[in-house]
Design a protein around this motif. Structure first.
Motif, PDB file in Angstrom:
ATOM      1  N   PHE A  18       0.862  -1.253   0.190  1.00  0.00           N
ATOM      2  CA  PHE A  18       0.139   0.024   0.104  1.00  0.00           C
ATOM      3  C   PHE A  18       0.812   1.220  -0.181  1.00  0.00           C
ATOM      4  O   PHE A  18       2.034   1.284   0.595  1.00  0.00           O
ATOM      5  N   MET A  19       0.323   2.332  -0.831  1.00  0.00           N
ATOM      6  CA  MET A  19       0.868   3.494  -0.489  1.00  0.00           C
ATOM      7  C   MET A  19       0.241   4.331   0.582  1.00  0.00           C
ATOM      8  O   MET A  19      -1.065   3.976   0.866  1.00  0.00           O
ATOM      9  N   LEU A  20       1.105   5.180   1.444  1.00  0.00           N
ATOM     10  CA  LEU A  20       0.361   5.882   2.254  1.00  0.00           C
ATOM     11  C   LEU A  20       0.150   7.526   1.959  1.00  0.00           C
ATOM     12  O   LEU A  20       1.179   8.068   1.250  1.00  0.00           O
ATOM     13  N   GLU A  21      -1.027   7.792   1.919  1.00  0.00           N
ATOM     14  CA  GLU A  21      -1.254   9.457   1.282  1.00  0.00           C
ATOM     15  C   GLU A  21      -2.130  10.106   2.449  1.00  0.00           C
ATOM     16  O   GLU A  21      -2.798   9.672   3.137  1.00  0.00           O
ATOM     17  N   GLU A  22      -1.647  11.359   2.367  1.00  0.00           N
ATOM     18  CA  GLU A  22      -2.267  12.295   3.243  1.00  0.00           C
ATOM     19  C   GLU A  22      -2.784  13.459   2.902  1.00  0.00           C
ATOM     20  O   GLU A  22      -2.630  13.906   1.600  1.00  0.00           O
ATOM     21  N   GLY A  23      -3.826  14.031   3.453  1.00  0.00           N
ATOM     22  CA  GLY A  23      -4.614  15.353   3.155  1.00  0.00           C
ATOM     23  C   GLY A  23      -5.330  15.264   1.815  1.00  0.00           C
ATOM     24  O   GLY A  23      -5.569  14.165   1.207  1.00  0.00           O
ATOM     25  N   ASP A  24      -5.847  16.344   1.666  1.00  0.00           N
ATOM     26  CA  ASP A  24      -7.126  16.242   0.686  1.00  0.00           C
ATOM     27  C   ASP A  24      -6.360  16.150  -1.097  1.00  0.00           C
ATOM     28  O   ASP A  24      -6.875  15.732  -1.826  1.00  0.00           O
TER      29      ASP A  24
END
Length: 174
Positions: A49-55
Motif C-alpha cells: 500500500f501507498m500511504l497518502e495524506e490530506g486532500d
C-alpha cells in the motif's frame, strides 16, 4: 489528520525504491530490489500500500503486509516506511494496519520485527500494544557512516484478543 492506504501501482515503485534508499530510512530497513516490490504487489499473500495524506493525497510512505492468506492467521507487518518523521503519521498508519489485520484479514496474530537500533519504531510498536517475543541477536548486517557491524532484530506481536481488549478500552481510536 487524514491518512489513506491505497494499493500500490507499478507506477509508484520508482518512488518507493527511492524512499527506501533515502539516508534517513536506510539504517532501519533492508531495501528491496524493484522486482521484490513488484512481487509483493502481484502475490496474493501480500498487500503493498501507498500511504497518502490530506486532500491532495500526497504520497508520504508505503507499507507491505505478508501472510495475508496464512492458514494460521499470522499476518506480518513486513515494512512501514515514512517520508515525514515525528508527525504522528506512523501511529495513525499502525492503527489502520492493526484494524485491517484483525477485522478484514481476520488474523489471530499480527507481528513484525524491528531493528534494535530503531528505538523510535520499537517504542511506537510497544506503545501500540505489541509485545516483545524475543531477539534475533546480531542477525542483520548494518553499514552506517562507514562503520560496519551487526544489529539485532526484535520480534514483536499483537494477538487478536489483545487488540480487542485495546478496542474495548478505547485505545484504538484513529
Amino acid at each position: 489528520m487524514s491518512l489513506r492506504l491505497r494499493p500500490t501501482m507499478l507506477s509508484d515503485l520508482d518512488w518507493v525504491v527511492s524512499l527506501e534508499r533515502d539516508g534517513a530510512n536506510l539504517p532501519f530497513i533492508t531495501p528491496w530490489e524493484r522486482t521484490q516490490h513488484e512481487g509483493a504487489i502481484r502475490f496474493p499473500d501480500s498487500r503493498h500500500f501507498m500511504l497518502e495524506e490530506g486532500d491532495e493525497l500526497e504520497r508520504i510512505g508505503f507499507v507491505i503486509l505478508q501472510g495475508c492468506r496464512n492458514p494460521n492467521g499470522s499476518v506480518e507487518l513486513k515494512r512501514l516506511v515514512l517520508q515525514a518523521k515525528g508527525r504522528g503519521l506512523g501511529r495513525t498508519a499502525v492503527r489502520q494496519l492493526k484494524a485491517m489485520a484483525f477485522t478484514q484479514l481476520k488474523s489471530h496474530r499480527f507481528w513484525l520485527d524491528v531493528k534494535a537500533l530503531n528505538t523510535r519504531a520499537f517504542e511506537l510498536y510497544r506503545s501500540e500494544g505489541f509485545v516483545e517475543e524475543g531477539r534475533l541477536r546480531e542477525s542483520v548486517r548494518v553499514t552506517t557512516d562507514g562503520a560496519d557491524g551487526y544489529d539485532s532484530l526484535i520480534v514483536m506481536s499483537l494477538l487478536d484478543r489483545e487488540y480487542q481488549a485495546r478496542v474495548a478500552l478505547g485505545l484504538e481510536a484513529a
